[in-house]
Write an enzyme that holds these catalytic residues in place. Structure first.
Site, PDB file in Angstrom:
ATOM      1  N   CYS A 149     -16.622  -2.781   2.430  1.00 46.58           N
ATOM      2  CA  CYS A 149     -17.606  -2.328   2.131  1.00 46.58           C
ATOM      3  C   CYS A 149     -18.536  -1.876   3.519  1.00 46.58           C
ATOM      4  CB  CYS A 149     -18.313  -4.075   2.590  1.00 46.58           C
ATOM      5  SG  CYS A 149     -19.876  -3.666   2.858  1.00 46.58           S
TER       6      CYS A 149
ATOM      7  N   CYS B 114     -18.993 -11.018   2.232  1.00 42.63           N
ATOM      8  CA  CYS B 114     -19.702  -9.571   2.670  1.00 42.63           C
ATOM      9  C   CYS B 114     -21.057  -9.604   1.866  1.00 42.63           C
ATOM     10  CB  CYS B 114     -19.432  -8.343   3.340  1.00 42.63           C
ATOM     11  SG  CYS B 114     -19.881  -7.217   3.540  1.00 42.63           S
TER      12      CYS B 114
END
Length: 356
Positions: free
Chosen positions: A108, A200
């Site tokens: 990410c 996440c």
């Protein structure tokens, strides 16, 4: 006046980072990323707001908006739902299918926060981008955050040197209690907000139930590595990680830990605590930050998981663009798919994915 676009997550760290930037005289703009459709597979754990039909992601946006209004900066919002799926979540599932334990937070950062987010920030006229990471940049080097308990350089190991250009980490020189104190002094709604956990941007969920939506369970045998006997059944390899002790559902004469996976036979390999230690590993997908490539044997400190202490080791180039790591002392719970991050003192030398 230089313009900074800061990623506002709805947490205390980005809130205080925005305050610091404003106090330093920057023209600060907040940008909130929506990276996951929270209406899909809504099985969050322990969130009291679910009874009010407010998912955690929308709660985070509302908190970010209140913080920005309080400190007097604008807040924009951008959707990266498709991009997150394509570059992060698909990778996450593919790694699990291969019997590895991935870290989606690292992907990410590489593909979303320091790539697509940065591009969107430039559209807003940003001279710099900023985040609430506990990390430091000095003379082009990535350094650990001052707060050793919160240092997040592990999660930044796949961000390239070029991506770190014009990046600011306003709270990298601070410790968490100081960050919360500033938030309280400003009367921010995030001052006592719990730190985020879980995958996440996806949040804290019932992991086994969540994964079943994407990877159907394939039960198989549990095999003792020392005796080669079948001692039980597992519910699906992707539900386990190396070093795991709890949740095996096996009654045995001594504590058992996950040692590895036989993907071909769909077997979960378990053993004793002694079996969880290894002396060497191979690392692929190298991203060097302090050097261009590894020229010679180098003594480093290595983190093999974010939650584990670093270990002393020697690294050297192996064939096929791999790095061989030899630890000074055997290390527990080395897990293929996780990242290995190499440090020299406080400086990040680079990092890669543990292959085997």
């Amino acid at each position: 006046m230089k313009k900074v676009v800061i990623g506002m997550s709805g947490g205390v760290d980005s809130s205080v980072a925005a305050i610091i930037l404003k106090e330093q005289g920057y023209d600060v703009i907040g940008l909130f990323m929506r990276n996951w459709d929270s209406t899909i597979n809504n099985d969050f754990l322990g969130n009291p707001n679910l009874n009010n039909n407010i998912c955690p992601q929308e709660e985070d946006y509302n908190d970010a908006k209140k913080v920005c209004d309080k400190i007097g900066i604008p807040l924009h919002r951008i959707d990266f739902v498709k991009e997150y799926w394509d570059y992060v979540f698909t990778y996450f599932l593919d790694e699990l299918k291969c019997g590895r334990t991935p870290n989606p937070d690292i992907m990410c950062n590489k593909y979303i926060k320091f790539d697509m987010f940065a591009e969107e920030a430039r559209k807003l006229g940003a001279d710099y981008i900023a985040t609430g990471h506990y990390a430091r940049l000095k003379d082009g080097k990535l350094l650990r955050g001052v707060d050793s308990n919160k240092d997040q350089t592990y999660f930044l190991c796949q961000v390239s040197k070029e991506q770190f250009e014009n990046v600011l980490f306003p709270i990298g020189d601070m410790e968490k209690p100081e960050v919360r104190k500033i938030a309280e002094e400003y009367g921010l709604i995030t001052a006592k907000k719990k730190d985020s956990t879980g995958i996440c941007f996806i949040g804290e969920r019932n992991f086994k139930n969540f994964l079943k939506n994407y990877l159907p369970n394939q039960p198989g045998d549990v095999v003792n590595i020392d005796t080669n006997e079948v001692i039980g059944k597992h519910i699906g390899l992707m539900n386990y990680t190396i070093g795991q002790r709890k949740g095996l559902g096996i009654s045995y004469k001594e504590p058992l830990f996950v040692i590895g996976f036989n993907k071909e036979k769909n077997e979960l390999i378990v053993g004793t605590n002694q079996d969880t230690y290894q002396k060497e590993m191979l690392v692929s997908n190298l991203n060097w930050l302090l050097i261009d490539k590894l020229e010679e044997k180098t003594e480093v400190a290595v983190k093999t998981r974010y939650s584990t202490k670093e270990s002393k080791a020697t690294i050297e180039q192996a064939e096929d663009n791999l790095v061989k790591v030899v630890f000074n002392e055997p290390v527990q719970r080395i897990t293929p798919g996780q990242s290995a991050v190499f440090y020299i003192d406080d400086v990040v030398l680079g990092g890669g994915k543990i292959l085997k």
